[in-house]
Scaffold this motif. Structure first.
Motif, short mmCIF file in Angstrom:
data_model
loop_
_atom_site.label_atom_id
_atom_site.label_comp_id
_atom_site.label_asym_id
_atom_site.label_seq_id
_atom_site.Cartn_x
_atom_site.Cartn_y
_atom_site.Cartn_z
N THR A 234 63.42 5.41 50.14
CA THR A 234 63.11 4.44 50.80
C THR A 234 63.77 3.16 50.66
O THR A 234 62.91 2.74 49.48
CB THR A 234 61.73 4.35 51.80
OG1 THR A 234 60.56 5.29 52.18
CG2 THR A 234 61.44 2.61 52.67
N ASN B 8 67.69 -0.23 59.86
CA ASN B 8 68.06 -1.54 60.31
C ASN B 8 67.72 -1.99 59.73
O ASN B 8 68.12 -1.88 58.34
CB ASN B 8 66.14 -1.24 61.31
CG ASN B 8 65.28 -1.58 61.05
OD1 ASN B 8 64.76 -1.88 59.80
ND2 ASN B 8 64.28 -0.24 61.14
N LYS C 281 67.96 9.11 57.41
CA LYS C 281 66.80 8.73 58.47
C LYS C 281 67.04 7.83 59.83
O LYS C 281 66.95 8.50 60.81
CB LYS C 281 66.07 9.13 58.08
CG LYS C 281 65.73 10.74 56.69
CD LYS C 281 66.23 11.95 57.66
CE LYS C 281 64.83 12.84 58.33
NZ LYS C 281 65.00 13.09 58.87
N SER C 282 66.95 6.65 59.11
CA SER C 282 66.82 5.72 59.74
C SER C 282 67.34 4.33 59.05
O SER C 282 67.49 4.20 57.90
CB SER C 282 65.59 5.19 60.86
OG SER C 282 64.24 4.75 60.06
#
Length: 104
Positions: free
Chosen positions: A33, A13, A10-11
């Motif tokens: 997560t 960084n 999903k993402s």
């Protein structure tokens, strides 16, 4: 034979990786997560992870959320890396002690 990858990034960084995992039988979606943190000397890192069912009634999931993380770590070989440790129990991860991660 077509292989379907049930994980979806999903993402990502330098601090977090967020993904989704779809369970193989009932197609429930779980959110994964990972929090990434470097050590003070930048020679090692700490990764904290958790998996959460998207459905409110998936409390008694037979350790599915634990297995989401366990299978990912074991499959990547990270559980064999020097310094690897795991900290969980039934209060942190519902039905952890009865999880059978080989079925996922």
């Amino acid at each position: 034979m077509k292989v379907i990858n049930p994980e979806k990034l999903k993402s990502a960084n330098e601090h977090y990786i967020v993904a989704e995992h779809t369970t193989p039988v009932h197609k429930y979606v779980d959110a994964l997560t990972f929090k990434l943190a470097s050590s003070l000397d930048n020679r090692s890192c700490k990764v904290s992870g958790y998996s959460v069912s998207q459905l409110w009634y998936a409390v008694l999931d037979f350790g599915t959320n634990y297995c989401n993380l366990h299978n990912l770590i074991e499959g990547s070989g990270l559980d064999k890396v020097s310094g690897y440790s795991e900290s969980t129990n039934n209060s942190k991860c519902t039905q952890y002690s009865s999880a059978n991660c080989t079925i996922y």
